[in-house]
Each structure stands twice: as structure tokens, then as C-alpha cells.
Motif scaffolding. Sequence first.
Motif, PDB file in Angstrom:
ATOM      1  N   ILE A 213       0.890  -1.157   0.000  1.00 52.32           N
ATOM      2  CA  ILE A 213       0.000   0.000   0.000  1.00 52.32           C
ATOM      3  C   ILE A 213       0.928   1.206   0.000  1.00 52.32           C
ATOM      4  N   PRO A 214       1.121   1.838  -1.166  1.00 46.71           N
ATOM      5  CA  PRO A 214       2.139   2.892  -1.297  1.00 46.71           C
ATOM      6  C   PRO A 214       2.075   3.981  -0.239  1.00 46.71           C
ATOM      7  N   LYS A 215       0.875   4.408   0.149  1.00 46.25           N
ATOM      8  CA  LYS A 215       0.790   5.493   1.134  1.00 46.25           C
ATOM      9  C   LYS A 215       1.279   5.046   2.511  1.00 46.25           C
ATOM     10  N   ILE A 216       1.020   3.786   2.863  1.00 49.44           N
ATOM     11  CA  ILE A 216       1.548   3.280   4.137  1.00 49.44           C
ATOM     12  C   ILE A 216       3.058   3.103   4.045  1.00 49.44           C
ATOM     13  N   SER A 217       3.527   2.658   2.890  1.00 43.38           N
ATOM     14  CA  SER A 217       4.981   2.564   2.682  1.00 43.38           C
ATOM     15  C   SER A 217       5.625   3.932   2.849  1.00 43.38           C
ATOM     16  N   ALA A 218       4.976   4.966   2.316  1.00 46.03           N
ATOM     17  CA  ALA A 218       5.511   6.326   2.400  1.00 46.03           C
ATOM     18  C   ALA A 218       5.531   6.817   3.847  1.00 46.03           C
ATOM     19  N   ILE A 219       4.523   6.436   4.622  1.00 41.59           N
ATOM     20  CA  ILE A 219       4.470   6.840   6.033  1.00 41.59           C
ATOM     21  C   ILE A 219       5.685   6.302   6.781  1.00 41.59           C
ATOM     22  N   TYR A 220       5.978   5.012   6.616  1.00 39.87           N
ATOM     23  CA  TYR A 220       7.087   4.424   7.375  1.00 39.87           C
ATOM     24  C   TYR A 220       8.449   4.815   6.801  1.00 39.87           C
TER      25      TYR A 220
ATOM     26  N   VAL B 112       8.019  -4.864  14.179  1.00 36.98           N
ATOM     27  CA  VAL B 112       7.412  -6.188  14.014  1.00 36.98           C
ATOM     28  C   VAL B 112       6.347  -6.467  15.075  1.00 36.98           C
ATOM     29  N   TYR B 113       6.369  -5.713  16.165  1.00 36.12           N
ATOM     30  CA  TYR B 113       5.393  -5.922  17.231  1.00 36.12           C
ATOM     31  C   TYR B 113       4.218  -4.945  17.160  1.00 36.12           C
ATOM     32  N   SER B 114       4.251  -4.057  16.184  1.00 38.15           N
ATOM     33  CA  SER B 114       3.163  -3.091  16.023  1.00 38.15           C
ATOM     34  C   SER B 114       2.177  -3.602  14.974  1.00 38.15           C
ATOM     35  N   SER B 115       0.927  -3.792  15.382  1.00 35.40           N
ATOM     36  CA  SER B 115      -0.116  -4.279  14.469  1.00 35.40           C
ATOM     37  C   SER B 115      -1.333  -3.376  14.565  1.00 35.40           C
ATOM     38  N   ASP B 116      -1.860  -2.994  13.425  1.00 30.85           N
ATOM     39  CA  ASP B 116      -3.053  -2.158  13.363  1.00 30.85           C
ATOM     40  C   ASP B 116      -3.994  -2.723  12.313  1.00 30.85           C
ATOM     41  N   TYR B 117      -5.262  -2.377  12.447  1.00 31.87           N
ATOM     42  CA  TYR B 117      -6.201  -2.763  11.395  1.00 31.87           C
ATOM     43  C   TYR B 117      -7.080  -1.576  11.033  1.00 31.87           C
ATOM     44  N   HIS B 118      -7.577  -1.613   9.793  1.00 28.25           N
ATOM     45  CA  HIS B 118      -8.453  -0.564   9.297  1.00 28.25           C
ATOM     46  C   HIS B 118      -9.599  -1.217   8.529  1.00 28.25           C
ATOM     47  N   LEU B 119     -10.794  -0.735   8.735  1.00 27.31           N
ATOM     48  CA  LEU B 119     -11.943  -1.177   7.957  1.00 27.31           C
ATOM     49  C   LEU B 119     -12.264  -0.095   6.941  1.00 27.31           C
ATOM     50  N   VAL B 120     -12.033  -0.395   5.683  1.00 25.60           N
ATOM     51  CA  VAL B 120     -12.290   0.555   4.603  1.00 25.60           C
ATOM     52  C   VAL B 120     -13.402  -0.033   3.754  1.00 25.60           C
ATOM     53  N   ASP B 121     -14.601   0.546   3.895  1.00 23.40           N
ATOM     54  CA  ASP B 121     -15.808  -0.044   3.297  1.00 23.40           C
ATOM     55  C   ASP B 121     -15.951  -1.466   3.856  1.00 23.40           C
ATOM     56  N   SER B 122     -15.927  -2.478   3.007  1.00 25.19           N
ATOM     57  CA  SER B 122     -16.072  -3.850   3.500  1.00 25.19           C
ATOM     58  C   SER B 122     -14.750  -4.612   3.469  1.00 25.19           C
ATOM     59  N   CYS B 123     -13.641  -3.860   3.358  1.00 23.72           N
ATOM     60  CA  CYS B 123     -12.310  -4.486   3.306  1.00 23.72           C
ATOM     61  C   CYS B 123     -11.605  -4.340   4.650  1.00 23.72           C
ATOM     62  N   PHE B 124     -11.099  -5.445   5.170  1.00 25.57           N
ATOM     63  CA  PHE B 124     -10.297  -5.450   6.391  1.00 25.57           C
ATOM     64  C   PHE B 124      -8.836  -5.364   5.988  1.00 25.57           C
TER      65      PHE B 124
ATOM     66  N   ALA C 167      -4.597   5.482   9.179  1.00 25.08           N
ATOM     67  CA  ALA C 167      -6.039   5.667   8.999  1.00 25.08           C
ATOM     68  C   ALA C 167      -6.325   6.878   8.124  1.00 25.08           C
ATOM     69  N   ALA C 168      -5.605   7.959   8.358  1.00 24.28           N
ATOM     70  CA  ALA C 168      -5.817   9.186   7.595  1.00 24.28           C
ATOM     71  C   ALA C 168      -5.532   8.993   6.116  1.00 24.28           C
ATOM     72  N   SER C 169      -4.573   8.129   5.798  1.00 26.45           N
ATOM     73  CA  SER C 169      -4.187   7.944   4.391  1.00 26.45           C
ATOM     74  C   SER C 169      -5.332   7.419   3.538  1.00 26.45           C
ATOM     75  N   PHE C 170      -6.288   6.749   4.156  1.00 32.06           N
ATOM     76  CA  PHE C 170      -7.432   6.222   3.405  1.00 32.06           C
ATOM     77  C   PHE C 170      -8.496   7.294   3.148  1.00 32.06           C
ATOM     78  N   TYR C 171      -8.278   8.483   3.689  1.00 31.21           N
ATOM     79  CA  TYR C 171      -9.220   9.582   3.496  1.00 31.21           C
ATOM     80  C   TYR C 171      -8.624  10.696   2.650  1.00 31.21           C
ATOM     81  N   LEU C 172      -7.557  10.407   1.929  1.00 30.92           N
ATOM     82  CA  LEU C 172      -6.946  11.382   1.041  1.00 30.92           C
ATOM     83  C   LEU C 172      -7.504  11.242  -0.368  1.00 30.92           C
ATOM     84  N   ASN C 173      -7.499  12.335  -1.114  1.00 29.89           N
ATOM     85  CA  ASN C 173      -7.893  12.284  -2.509  1.00 29.89           C
ATOM     86  C   ASN C 173      -6.885  11.478  -3.311  1.00 29.89           C
ATOM     87  N   ASP C 174      -7.256  11.112  -4.531  1.00 31.31           N
ATOM     88  CA  ASP C 174      -6.385  10.273  -5.362  1.00 31.31           C
ATOM     89  C   ASP C 174      -5.022  10.905  -5.606  1.00 31.31           C
ATOM     90  N   ASN C 175      -4.969  12.241  -5.636  1.00 28.28           N
ATOM     91  CA  ASN C 175      -3.668  12.894  -5.854  1.00 28.28           C
ATOM     92  C   ASN C 175      -2.896  13.102  -4.558  1.00 28.28           C
TER      93      ASN C 175
END
Length: 289
Positions: free
Chosen positions: A11-18, A186-198, A76-84
Amino acid sequence: MDSNRLLMTQIPKISAIYYGLFQSGYNYFSIERSREHIALLHDFIEEGSSVAFFSEASQNTCDVYSYWPRACIMEAASFYLNDNNMTFRDFGTFQRKIMSAGNISEKERDDALWNWISNLPTALSDILSNELFSKYMEWEKKWIAEQNNIHKQELELIERCLDCCVNQWQSPVQSIQICINPIKCVYSSDYHLVDSCFIFSSGALRTESIIHEFLHHMVHPAVEQQKEAILMRRPMNKQLDNSYYLSGDDAGIINGFEETVVRVLTEKVMNGAYPRDLLSCIKTILEES
């Protein structure tokens, strides 16, 4: 759920975050990583490129992981950004999601958070257009492909377990995406529900962690149904880090109990035991607390 084979994906935006955190002193990347892995990541360090925005993700509210909750909030915020990626497309919905989260304390989501996170689009856009980041993404893509080969059987087991959970407890999830990042702790785990995708996000593929995070979205509403009974009993699990109980208020008690339930259920699922009735299981755990 989607019948396609479960794989780890980028997920490029998550890759960019880290990647941004890595450039700004994120020191959790090396935990339980091989020397070779650490050396390869060091090839992507840009001298003098530390970004103030990402350095402000580290807080002092969680003793075991200083990037909680801001790293997760960035995801979580990255899933609320516009396509650009230049602006938020629905900041109000994102804000309500964070403000209603039971595992984030009030001081962790005050005005300082919102003033800071408003700069995420600019910070991410700068990284996504960075030439060295593009090279990093090429390496990360190969690394993820290797991980898929290494963990093929484990991924099949995870898929079977999650399918059983969905069928047993009527989850709204229709698809699953696993994002394993080579920089994230490696010990940090998060989840996000985006529409019907986990979407599961972590620094390593751990079956128990994925099942644990997946169970949260089903356990949470069931725990809410028992909120009154839980607050009357106010159970405290000494095995949990104090951060789960936030400031010790009602929200903290509920959050701590939810974590306890998820840990008990995770162990059951890992052993192939799926309680028929989730609500009854929660009541039993409460009575035994």
C-alpha cells in the motif's frame, strides 16, 4: 469473502508513512531484524532529509511504543486522502472515526493532533514523488514477494481461520488485505476497515496478530452491548499494559476488557475452537474476571 488467494501486498501510502518515519529517527525498524535487512534499509537513508512532520509522530503516552497512536492515525488518515494525495477528501468522517475510537485517550486526540495531521497530505506527497523512495518501493516489492513465498502455508492457515470467524460470527468483511512493511516495528499491528475491506498492517506476518486484530471488529460491538454490566464489574486484567486502560475512566475499562476478550478468543481460534455464540462467550469472560 473474496475467494482469491490471500497475499501480502504493498500500500504505497503506508509505505511512504514508514519511509518518512525512518528518515526521521524511527528506531523500531531494527527490532528482530537481520543484519542484512538493517543494512539494506540503511541504503535508503537520505542524509539531512529528516521531515519535522514525521518526527512529531513520536509521543510519550505509550511506554512500550512511542509512535502509538500517531503512526496508526497516519495510516487511517491515508485512506481519506484524494487520489492525488494533496488534500483530504472527507476529513470530517476521519475525525469522527478517531474521536470515537475507544483505544485512544482524550489527550492523544486534542487540538495538537488535528493541527499536526492536517499536514499529512503535503508530507506524503513529498515522499511519494521522491526518487530514492521510488527505488525503495522497487526493493520493498521484491521483499514482499519473497515473504509471500516464505509464508505461503501460514497465509493459507490465516485465510481458513478468518473464513471460519466470518461464517461463525457474521462479519461484514468481504475482503482482506495484508500489508506487511519492512520498516514498521514487528510488534506493532493495526487494522483498518475501509468499506467492507479489512486491512491488516504490521512489520511482520504473525498469524496470531492477524487473527487478534481481525477479532476486534467483531468483538467491539458485542462488548458495547454489555457496556453497563462491564462498568458495574469494572474488571482489570493485570497482564495488560496500563496504556490499554487509558486514564482509567469508563472508556478505558471498556477498552481493556475488549482487549482481554480478544486475547481469550484469539487463543481459542488458534486452537480451532470457535464459540458458537460470541455474546455468551463475552458474558462468561466477564463473570470470570
